[in-house]
Design a protein around this motif. Structure first.
Motif, PDB file in Angstrom:
ATOM      1  N   ASN A 119      11.224   0.994  -5.420  1.00  0.00           N
ATOM      2  CA  ASN A 119      12.295   0.811  -6.410  1.00  0.00           C
ATOM      3  C   ASN A 119      11.790   0.285  -7.743  1.00  0.00           C
ATOM      4  OD1 ASN A 119      14.238   1.490  -4.357  1.00  0.00           O
ATOM      5  ND2 ASN A 119      14.038  -0.604  -3.576  1.00  0.00           N
ATOM      6  N   ASN A 120      10.582   0.687  -8.106  1.00  0.00           N
ATOM      7  CA  ASN A 120      10.007   0.232  -9.368  1.00  0.00           C
ATOM      8  C   ASN A 120       9.014   1.279  -9.830  1.00  0.00           C
ATOM      9  OD1 ASN A 120       8.873  -1.128 -11.519  1.00  0.00           O
ATOM     10  ND2 ASN A 120       8.588  -3.052 -10.412  1.00  0.00           N
ATOM     11  N   CYS A 121       9.219   1.795 -11.031  1.00  0.00           N
ATOM     12  CA  CYS A 121       8.327   2.845 -11.523  1.00  0.00           C
ATOM     13  C   CYS A 121       7.007   2.276 -12.014  1.00  0.00           C
ATOM     14  CB  CYS A 121       9.007   3.634 -12.643  1.00  0.00           C
ATOM     15  SG  CYS A 121       9.396   2.642 -14.114  1.00  0.00           S
ATOM     16  N   ALA A 122       6.950   0.955 -12.239  1.00  0.00           N
ATOM     17  CA  ALA A 122       5.694   0.340 -12.679  1.00  0.00           C
ATOM     18  C   ALA A 122       4.661   0.401 -11.559  1.00  0.00           C
ATOM     19  CB  ALA A 122       5.930  -1.109 -13.100  1.00  0.00           C
ATOM     20  N   LEU A 123       3.401   0.468 -11.950  1.00  0.00           N
ATOM     21  CA  LEU A 123       2.306   0.518 -10.974  1.00  0.00           C
ATOM     22  C   LEU A 123       1.533  -0.790 -10.911  1.00  0.00           C
ATOM     23  CD1 LEU A 123       0.919   4.078 -11.809  1.00  0.00           C
ATOM     24  CD2 LEU A 123       2.349   3.427  -9.859  1.00  0.00           C
ATOM     25  N   PHE A 124       1.970  -1.763 -11.688  1.00  0.00           N
ATOM     26  CA  PHE A 124       1.275  -3.051 -11.685  1.00  0.00           C
ATOM     27  C   PHE A 124       2.288  -4.170 -11.856  1.00  0.00           C
ATOM     28  CE2 PHE A 124      -0.711  -6.657 -13.776  1.00  0.00           C
ATOM     29  CZ  PHE A 124      -1.788  -6.893 -12.943  1.00  0.00           C
ATOM     30  N   GLU A 125       2.068  -5.256 -11.112  1.00  0.00           N
ATOM     31  CA  GLU A 125       2.916  -6.434 -11.230  1.00  0.00           C
ATOM     32  C   GLU A 125       2.050  -7.657 -10.981  1.00  0.00           C
ATOM     33  OE1 GLU A 125       6.539  -8.332  -8.673  1.00  0.00           O
ATOM     34  OE2 GLU A 125       6.714  -6.216  -9.193  1.00  0.00           O
ATOM     35  N   MET A 126       2.021  -8.575 -11.934  1.00  0.00           N
ATOM     36  CA  MET A 126       1.110  -9.716 -11.846  1.00  0.00           C
ATOM     37  C   MET A 126       1.378 -10.568 -10.613  1.00  0.00           C
ATOM     38  SD  MET A 126      -1.436 -11.365 -13.014  1.00  0.00           S
ATOM     39  CE  MET A 126      -1.706 -10.829 -14.696  1.00  0.00           C
ATOM     40  N   ASN A 127       2.641 -10.783 -10.255  1.00  0.00           N
ATOM     41  CA  ASN A 127       2.970 -11.678  -9.149  1.00  0.00           C
ATOM     42  C   ASN A 127       3.322 -10.934  -7.875  1.00  0.00           C
ATOM     43  OD1 ASN A 127       2.685 -14.059 -10.736  1.00  0.00           O
ATOM     44  ND2 ASN A 127       4.652 -13.631 -11.675  1.00  0.00           N
ATOM     45  N   TYR A 128       2.793  -9.719  -7.733  1.00  0.00           N
ATOM     46  CA  TYR A 128       3.107  -8.911  -6.555  1.00  0.00           C
ATOM     47  C   TYR A 128       2.612  -9.585  -5.281  1.00  0.00           C
ATOM     48  CZ  TYR A 128       3.189  -5.027  -3.269  1.00  0.00           C
ATOM     49  OH  TYR A 128       3.432  -4.234  -2.174  1.00  0.00           O
ATOM     50  N   LYS A 129       3.491  -9.647  -4.271  1.00  0.00           N
ATOM     51  CA  LYS A 129       3.089 -10.175  -2.965  1.00  0.00           C
ATOM     52  C   LYS A 129       3.727  -9.310  -1.886  1.00  0.00           C
ATOM     53  CE  LYS A 129       2.486 -14.999  -4.333  1.00  0.00           C
ATOM     54  NZ  LYS A 129       2.910 -16.396  -4.137  1.00  0.00           N
ATOM     55  N   VAL A 211      -2.558  -0.333 -18.401  1.00  0.00           N
ATOM     56  CA  VAL A 211      -3.818   0.399 -18.353  1.00  0.00           C
ATOM     57  C   VAL A 211      -5.007  -0.561 -18.459  1.00  0.00           C
ATOM     58  CG1 VAL A 211      -4.105   0.860 -20.827  1.00  0.00           C
ATOM     59  CG2 VAL A 211      -4.958   2.513 -19.155  1.00  0.00           C
ATOM     60  N   SER A 212      -4.822  -1.699 -19.122  1.00  0.00           N
ATOM     61  CA  SER A 212      -5.903  -2.675 -19.237  1.00  0.00           C
ATOM     62  C   SER A 212      -6.289  -3.230 -17.873  1.00  0.00           C
ATOM     63  CB  SER A 212      -5.495  -3.819 -20.168  1.00  0.00           C
ATOM     64  OG  SER A 212      -5.303  -3.360 -21.486  1.00  0.00           O
ATOM     65  N   ASN A 213      -5.305  -3.382 -16.995  1.00  0.00           N
ATOM     66  CA  ASN A 213      -5.597  -3.874 -15.657  1.00  0.00           C
ATOM     67  C   ASN A 213      -6.401  -2.860 -14.850  1.00  0.00           C
ATOM     68  OD1 ASN A 213      -2.669  -5.025 -16.493  1.00  0.00           O
ATOM     69  ND2 ASN A 213      -3.850  -6.558 -15.398  1.00  0.00           N
ATOM     70  N   LEU A 214      -6.124  -1.592 -15.069  1.00  0.00           N
ATOM     71  CA  LEU A 214      -6.909  -0.550 -14.412  1.00  0.00           C
ATOM     72  C   LEU A 214      -8.349  -0.553 -14.926  1.00  0.00           C
ATOM     73  CD1 LEU A 214      -7.328   1.957 -12.668  1.00  0.00           C
ATOM     74  CD2 LEU A 214      -6.346   3.321 -14.517  1.00  0.00           C
ATOM     75  N   LEU A 215      -8.511  -0.637 -16.241  1.00  0.00           N
ATOM     76  CA  LEU A 215      -9.849  -0.643 -16.825  1.00  0.00           C
ATOM     77  C   LEU A 215     -10.660  -1.843 -16.350  1.00  0.00           C
ATOM     78  CD1 LEU A 215      -8.893   0.370 -20.481  1.00  0.00           C
ATOM     79  CD2 LEU A 215      -9.865   1.847 -18.715  1.00  0.00           C
ATOM     80  N   SER A 216     -10.007  -2.988 -16.255  1.00  0.00           N
ATOM     81  CA  SER A 216     -10.717  -4.188 -15.791  1.00  0.00           C
ATOM     82  C   SER A 216     -11.143  -4.039 -14.341  1.00  0.00           C
ATOM     83  CB  SER A 216      -9.831  -5.424 -15.959  1.00  0.00           C
ATOM     84  OG  SER A 216      -8.758  -5.427 -15.040  1.00  0.00           O
ATOM     85  N   GLU A 217     -10.326  -3.360 -13.542  1.00  0.00           N
ATOM     86  CA  GLU A 217     -10.672  -3.160 -12.132  1.00  0.00           C
ATOM     87  C   GLU A 217     -11.893  -2.254 -11.973  1.00  0.00           C
ATOM     88  OE1 GLU A 217      -9.323  -4.118  -8.816  1.00  0.00           O
ATOM     89  OE2 GLU A 217      -8.991  -5.771 -10.211  1.00  0.00           O
TER      90      GLU A 217
END
Length: 506
Positions: A119-129, A211-217
């Motif tokens: 239920n979320n189109c985003a692919l990244f969430e800082m506080n995901y658990k 996209v910055s989180n992907l690049l850092s990974e």
């Protein structure tokens, strides 16, 4: 699920849609912007857009829990599209890279990364658990360990060297000796478009866009591979490491090896936050247990919720404040306590006291602003008049301290909850112009537009900013008509009248 299983279930189209449609605006920005319409528009364009190069970006400061602003960014949309398109075009190669680099992991080392979410189109969430899928490897890592090593990377996102992305993907020697001669190689193109969203600079990636989180990974997955091959057992939350070791000597070696691996990509450890802690250690911080085990006396049920009277709420908040002081003013304690109360029902007298306390705390610790909407206003159905009082004082605080995120939230709440800020409106445009903050400027414009006020002065000011268009693009684009814009913006507004503002705030 393994790391590669998470990345492999995302298709090339989905990575493009998620990064542009739901990953362009940082979560810390008041929730009035959307790039969903822009995503649709980009699919009518021939990509990459060859005329778009070396773009600057919108600056936005968000208060951290140490009362120091964190610099965040909104990328120039067309340069960002080129970067996301580059990722999408080479997504199969990037997936294979992650699969290869993480194949030797007995548990998923990186805990926060891109993934599909319900239920979320985003692919990244800082506080995901999601402990059902991610499990908790810490308990198994503890069994044979005597020390815990905590470490993080100094100034991580601003320190990422764009050339280190192809170094991680193909090897530093290869890139320096051969690959640099061909700028059209796919990994060099990724480097090129990464620089384009940061004004052509090689140092740093933008904080905020997903996209910055992907690049850092990409870089840190390579570091992980080298450390796992040496036999270290650890987990990583973005750039925060927790390594479990059997001896003090091994702990010291981990810090040395981590530092050496980071140096290969022009990164370095934050010495002030590196520590070696003897085990056993409580599985959670002591204050978490104290808050979770706090006993609320004389409660009652209201529609299935535990309800607090004034006396019980006062006692709990006094306990929280004392705990906060005892734990060297750890801001996470206040955050956690507010979220605990959000799950309770509080009576009329208790609610009045609670709102006064929150009003006081948010002016002392403005990083709490991000919690108010979900965990206070909505959770406790706070009245419009109370939200207005808080907004007025937050606005005054923001103006005095030049902390314009506070002004932005005050205006956003006035629009969302439909109240007038009478004592502010006379100076609003002047305050917004002095701030030179694109988000504050745009929200001020939208608020006065909602009130039916004359907007000619906002348009005049937008024209004066055109010399530095990229740094103010979100404000200038929304305020000026298509015939006052140029290039890609002119064509986009003329043909579609597209807006980045969510409908109800237009």
């Amino acid at each position: 699920m393994t790391y590669s299983e998470y990345t492999n279930e995302i298709t090339a189209n989905e990575i493009y849609d998620g990064l542009i449609g739901c990953g362009m605006f940082a979560e810390k920005i008041p929730n009035f912007l959307s790039s969903a319409e822009f995503l649709t528009y980009t699919k009518t364009l021939a990509l990459p857009i060859t005329t778009v190069k070396d773009k600057d970006y919108v600056r936005y400061s968000s208060m951290r829990n140490i009362n120091i602003p964190r610099p965040m960014a909104i990328p120039e949309p067309f340069a960002y599209t080129n970067l996301c398109n580059s990722v999408s075009q080479e997504w199969n190669r990037i997936q294979k890279f992650f699969e290869f680099e993480t194949r030797n992991q007995t548990h998923k080392v990186s805990r926060i990364h891109l993934r599909k979410m319900d239920n979320n189109c985003a692919l990244f969430e800082m506080n995901y658990k999601n402990y059902e899928k991610d499990d908790s490897p810490e308990q198994e890592l503890l069994i044979t360990s005597k020390y815990l090593v905590n470490a993080d990377i100094s100034n991580f996102f601003p320190s990422i060297y764009s050339h280190s992305i192809p170094w991680a993907l193909k090897g530093k020697n290869f890139c320096k000796q051969r690959a640099n001669r061909d700028k059209n190689l796919w990994f060099n193109q990724l480097d090129f478009y990464t620089r384009n969203v940061k004004y052509g600079e090689t140092n740093g990636v933008l904080i905020g866009p997903h996209v910055s989180n992907l690049l850092s990974e990409i870089i840190l997955a390579k570091v992980d591979k080298a450390l796992i091959d040496k036999g270290y057992n650890y987990i990583r939350f973005i750039d925060d490491y927790s390594c479990y070791v059997a001896s003090f000597e091994e702990a010291e070696n981990f810090l040395v090896d981590l530092s050496e691996q980071l140096k290969k990509y022009e990164l370095k450890l934050n010495d002030k936050k590196s520590e070696i802690i003897p085990l056993p250690l409580a599985s959670v911080k002591n204050w978490v247990n104290k808050l979770n085990n706090y006993s609320f006396l004389n409660t009652y049920l209201t529609k299935g919720k535990e309800s607090l009277r004034l006396k019980e709420l006062k006692s709990f908040l006094d306990f929280v404040v004392q705990l906060f002081l005892d734990e060297n003013k750890d801001s996470a304690i206040l955050n956690y306590a507010i979220k605990i109360i959000a799950k309770k029902h509080i009576g009329i007298n208790a609610k009045k006291y609670f709102i006064n306390q929150i009003h006081h705390l948010v002016l002392l610790f403005p990083y709490l602003i991000h919690l108010l909407d979900e965990y206070v206003f909505e959770a406790h159905k706070i009245t419009k008049s109370e939200i207005k009082k808080i907004s007025e004082n937050i606005y005054k605080y923001g103006t005095k301290k030049r902390f314009y995120e506070a002004n932005s939230y005050a205006i956003f709440w006035a629009m969302k909850y439909d109240f007038d800020l009478e004592g502010i409106i006379s100076d609003l445009r002047t305050d917004a112009e002095k701030s030179e903050d694109a988000i504050f400027l745009l929200l001020a414009y939208l608020y006065e537009k909602k009130l039916g006020n004359r907007l000619v002065d906002y348009r005049k000011f937008a024209r004066t900013l055109k010399y530095d268009f990229d740094r103010f693009w979100i404000f200038i684009y929304e305020v000026l008509s298509w015939n006052e814009l140029s290039n890609e913006y002119r064509a986009m507004k003329q043909t579609t009248n597209l807006s980045f503002v969510i409908d109800k705030y237009r």
